[in-house]
Scaffold this motif. Structure first.
Motif, PDB file in Angstrom:
ATOM      1  N   LEU A 293      46.580  31.093  38.444  1.00 49.69           N
ATOM      2  CA  LEU A 293      47.963  31.384  38.068  1.00 49.69           C
ATOM      3  C   LEU A 293      48.148  32.886  37.844  1.00 49.69           C
ATOM      4  O   LEU A 293      49.139  33.465  38.299  1.00 49.69           O
ATOM      5  CB  LEU A 293      48.355  30.612  36.811  1.00 49.69           C
ATOM      6  N   VAL A 294      47.195  33.534  37.193  1.00 53.09           N
ATOM      7  CA  VAL A 294      47.277  34.993  36.993  1.00 53.09           C
ATOM      8  C   VAL A 294      47.251  35.696  38.350  1.00 53.09           C
ATOM      9  O   VAL A 294      48.035  36.629  38.581  1.00 53.09           O
ATOM     10  CB  VAL A 294      46.134  35.510  36.090  1.00 53.09           C
ATOM     11  N   ALA A 295      46.383  35.235  39.252  1.00 59.22           N
ATOM     12  CA  ALA A 295      46.290  35.855  40.581  1.00 59.22           C
ATOM     13  C   ALA A 295      47.627  35.795  41.308  1.00 59.22           C
ATOM     14  O   ALA A 295      48.038  36.767  41.951  1.00 59.22           O
ATOM     15  CB  ALA A 295      45.210  35.154  41.405  1.00 59.22           C
ATOM     16  N   ARG A 296      48.328  34.678  41.189  1.00 59.59           N
ATOM     17  CA  ARG A 296      49.618  34.548  41.867  1.00 59.59           C
ATOM     18  C   ARG A 296      50.715  35.301  41.133  1.00 59.59           C
ATOM     19  O   ARG A 296      51.563  35.940  41.759  1.00 59.59           O
ATOM     20  CB  ARG A 296      49.967  33.073  42.037  1.00 59.59           C
ATOM     21  N   ALA A 297      50.707  35.257  39.811  1.00 64.33           N
ATOM     22  CA  ALA A 297      51.756  35.938  39.038  1.00 64.33           C
ATOM     23  C   ALA A 297      51.654  37.458  39.166  1.00 64.33           C
ATOM     24  O   ALA A 297      52.674  38.146  39.174  1.00 64.33           O
ATOM     25  CB  ALA A 297      51.676  35.529  37.568  1.00 64.33           C
TER      26      ALA A 297
ATOM     27  N   VAL B  97      51.107  39.245  41.647  1.00 64.84           N
ATOM     28  CA  VAL B  97      51.748  39.797  42.840  1.00 64.84           C
ATOM     29  C   VAL B  97      53.261  39.602  42.808  1.00 64.84           C
ATOM     30  O   VAL B  97      53.975  40.219  43.597  1.00 64.84           O
ATOM     31  CB  VAL B  97      51.159  39.228  44.161  1.00 64.84           C
ATOM     32  N   VAL B  98      53.738  38.766  41.895  1.00 65.16           N
ATOM     33  CA  VAL B  98      55.179  38.555  41.754  1.00 65.16           C
ATOM     34  C   VAL B  98      55.770  39.576  40.789  1.00 65.16           C
ATOM     35  O   VAL B  98      56.869  40.073  41.004  1.00 65.16           O
ATOM     36  CB  VAL B  98      55.476  37.123  41.257  1.00 65.16           C
ATOM     37  N   PHE B  99      55.016  39.893  39.749  1.00 66.93           N
ATOM     38  CA  PHE B  99      55.488  40.806  38.712  1.00 66.93           C
ATOM     39  C   PHE B  99      54.676  42.091  38.752  1.00 66.93           C
ATOM     40  O   PHE B  99      53.493  42.077  39.092  1.00 66.93           O
ATOM     41  CB  PHE B  99      55.383  40.135  37.333  1.00 66.93           C
ATOM     42  N   ASP B 100      55.316  43.200  38.394  1.00 66.56           N
ATOM     43  CA  ASP B 100      54.618  44.486  38.417  1.00 66.56           C
ATOM     44  C   ASP B 100      53.417  44.497  37.486  1.00 66.56           C
ATOM     45  O   ASP B 100      52.369  45.035  37.821  1.00 66.56           O
ATOM     46  CB  ASP B 100      55.567  45.623  38.040  1.00 66.56           C
ATOM     47  N   ARG B 101      53.597  43.909  36.313  1.00 67.97           N
ATOM     48  CA  ARG B 101      52.498  43.838  35.334  1.00 67.97           C
ATOM     49  C   ARG B 101      52.519  42.464  34.692  1.00 67.97           C
ATOM     50  O   ARG B 101      53.576  41.862  34.542  1.00 67.97           O
ATOM     51  CB  ARG B 101      52.662  44.900  34.246  1.00 67.97           C
ATOM     52  N   ILE B 102      51.345  41.999  34.282  1.00 71.18           N
ATOM     53  CA  ILE B 102      51.263  40.731  33.570  1.00 71.18           C
ATOM     54  C   ILE B 102      50.288  40.868  32.411  1.00 71.18           C
ATOM     55  O   ILE B 102      49.243  41.503  32.540  1.00 71.18           O
ATOM     56  CB  ILE B 102      50.879  39.562  34.495  1.00 71.18           C
ATOM     57  N   ILE B 103      50.688  40.317  31.287  1.00 72.63           N
ATOM     58  CA  ILE B 103      49.819  40.275  30.110  1.00 72.63           C
ATOM     59  C   ILE B 103      49.397  38.830  29.909  1.00 72.63           C
ATOM     60  O   ILE B 103      50.238  37.941  29.783  1.00 72.63           O
ATOM     61  CB  ILE B 103      50.536  40.774  28.839  1.00 72.63           C
ATOM     62  N   VAL B 104      48.093  38.594  29.911  1.00 73.65           N
ATOM     63  CA  VAL B 104      47.554  37.289  29.550  1.00 73.65           C
ATOM     64  C   VAL B 104      47.436  37.327  28.033  1.00 73.65           C
ATOM     65  O   VAL B 104      46.653  38.099  27.478  1.00 73.65           O
ATOM     66  CB  VAL B 104      46.189  37.040  30.218  1.00 73.65           C
TER      67      VAL B 104
ATOM     68  N   PRO C  21      39.015  40.323  38.111  1.00 74.73           N
ATOM     69  CA  PRO C  21      38.427  41.378  38.938  1.00 74.73           C
ATOM     70  C   PRO C  21      38.917  42.760  38.490  1.00 74.73           C
ATOM     71  O   PRO C  21      40.071  42.911  38.059  1.00 74.73           O
ATOM     72  CB  PRO C  21      38.948  41.060  40.343  1.00 74.73           C
ATOM     73  N   ALA C  22      38.067  43.743  38.597  1.00 74.07           N
ATOM     74  CA  ALA C  22      38.425  45.112  38.211  1.00 74.07           C
ATOM     75  C   ALA C  22      39.625  45.615  39.001  1.00 74.07           C
ATOM     76  O   ALA C  22      40.398  46.433  38.510  1.00 74.07           O
ATOM     77  CB  ALA C  22      37.223  46.035  38.402  1.00 74.07           C
ATOM     78  N   ALA C  23      39.801  45.106  40.214  1.00 73.34           N
ATOM     79  CA  ALA C  23      40.902  45.559  41.070  1.00 73.34           C
ATOM     80  C   ALA C  23      42.270  45.090  40.558  1.00 73.34           C
ATOM     81  O   ALA C  23      43.290  45.579  41.026  1.00 73.34           O
ATOM     82  CB  ALA C  23      40.697  45.052  42.500  1.00 73.34           C
ATOM     83  N   TRP C  24      42.280  44.170  39.606  1.00 74.42           N
ATOM     84  CA  TRP C  24      43.545  43.677  39.061  1.00 74.42           C
ATOM     85  C   TRP C  24      44.016  44.612  37.957  1.00 74.42           C
ATOM     86  O   TRP C  24      44.124  44.247  36.795  1.00 74.42           O
ATOM     87  CB  TRP C  24      43.395  42.266  38.525  1.00 74.42           C
ATOM     88  N   GLY C  25      44.345  45.823  38.316  1.00 75.96           N
ATOM     89  CA  GLY C  25      44.747  46.836  37.347  1.00 75.96           C
ATOM     90  C   GLY C  25      46.078  46.578  36.666  1.00 75.96           C
ATOM     91  O   GLY C  25      46.385  47.205  35.655  1.00 75.96           O
ATOM     92  N   ASN C  26      46.865  45.661  37.194  1.00 77.93           N
ATOM     93  CA  ASN C  26      48.160  45.378  36.585  1.00 77.93           C
ATOM     94  C   ASN C  26      48.094  44.176  35.635  1.00 77.93           C
ATOM     95  O   ASN C  26      49.121  43.677  35.204  1.00 77.93           O
ATOM     96  CB  ASN C  26      49.235  45.159  37.651  1.00 77.93           C
TER      97      ASN C  26
END
Length: 174
Positions: free
Chosen positions: A47-51, A53-60, A86-91
């Motif tokens: 769900l985080v992986a999909r969200a 790319v929809v939103f500029d930033r996401i906070i879990v 993953p480290a590449a998920w900077g947002n």
């Protein structure tokens, strides 16, 4: 207010598919994905992986809820969630909070709460949460779980882990 960006995407409150069937993010958006995440499952990660790319930033957002009895402290769970990203998920950011999710969102300037739906049975509960959060000034977006990930909830994962730790060793003594 809705509008169009220079690539032909709706901005300001909606998401549209791009010409290559990808998803264009809602520009300037900050979404919050709340939960106890005890444990953080593959469904949560998806769900985080999909969200993201929809939103500029996401906070879990790890909710600290006195009514629930998590198997680990919030800081430990937060570290586990961070390790799963993953480290590449900077947002993607991970945070903890005690209190109403809507209060956290409003304080951080979030535009939406993201929630996952595994089954139709989840909808009734999620609808009540969304209605309450809307009254508090926050919109909710639901993302359905992928079919192959619907069977594993945090409750099932905890029960499995507990059963595995209680299981006697299969090593036979000679």
């Amino acid at each position: 207010m809705y509008g169009w960006d220079d690539r032909g995407h709706v901005v300001g409150g909606a998401v549209t598919a791009t010409s290559d069937r990808g998803v264009a993010s809602v520009h300037g958006s900050l979404a919050v994905y709340p939960g106890t995440f005890d444990p953080f499952t593959p469904g949560h990660r998806d769900l985080v992986a999909r969200a993201r790319v929809v939103f500029d930033r996401i906070i879990v957002l790890l909710a600290v809820n006195a009514d629930k009895r998590p198997t680990a402290e919030a800081t430990t769970r937060a570290a586990r969630v961070r390790d799963a990203m993953p480290a590449a998920w900077g947002n993607v950011e991970v945070d903890t909070w005690t209190g109403l999710t809507a209060s956290y969102c409003l304080g951080r300037g979030a535009t939406v709460i993201v929630r996952g739906l595994r089954t139709a049975a989840d909808l009734s509960h999620e609808y009540q949460l969304a209605a309450m959060n809307e009254q508090l000034g926050m919109q909710t977006v639901w993302l359905p779980s992928r079919p192959q990930l619907t069977a594993t909830s945090s409750t099932v994962a905890r029960a499995y882990r507990s059963a595995q730790s209680a299981r006697p060793s299969l090593t036979a003594e000679a």
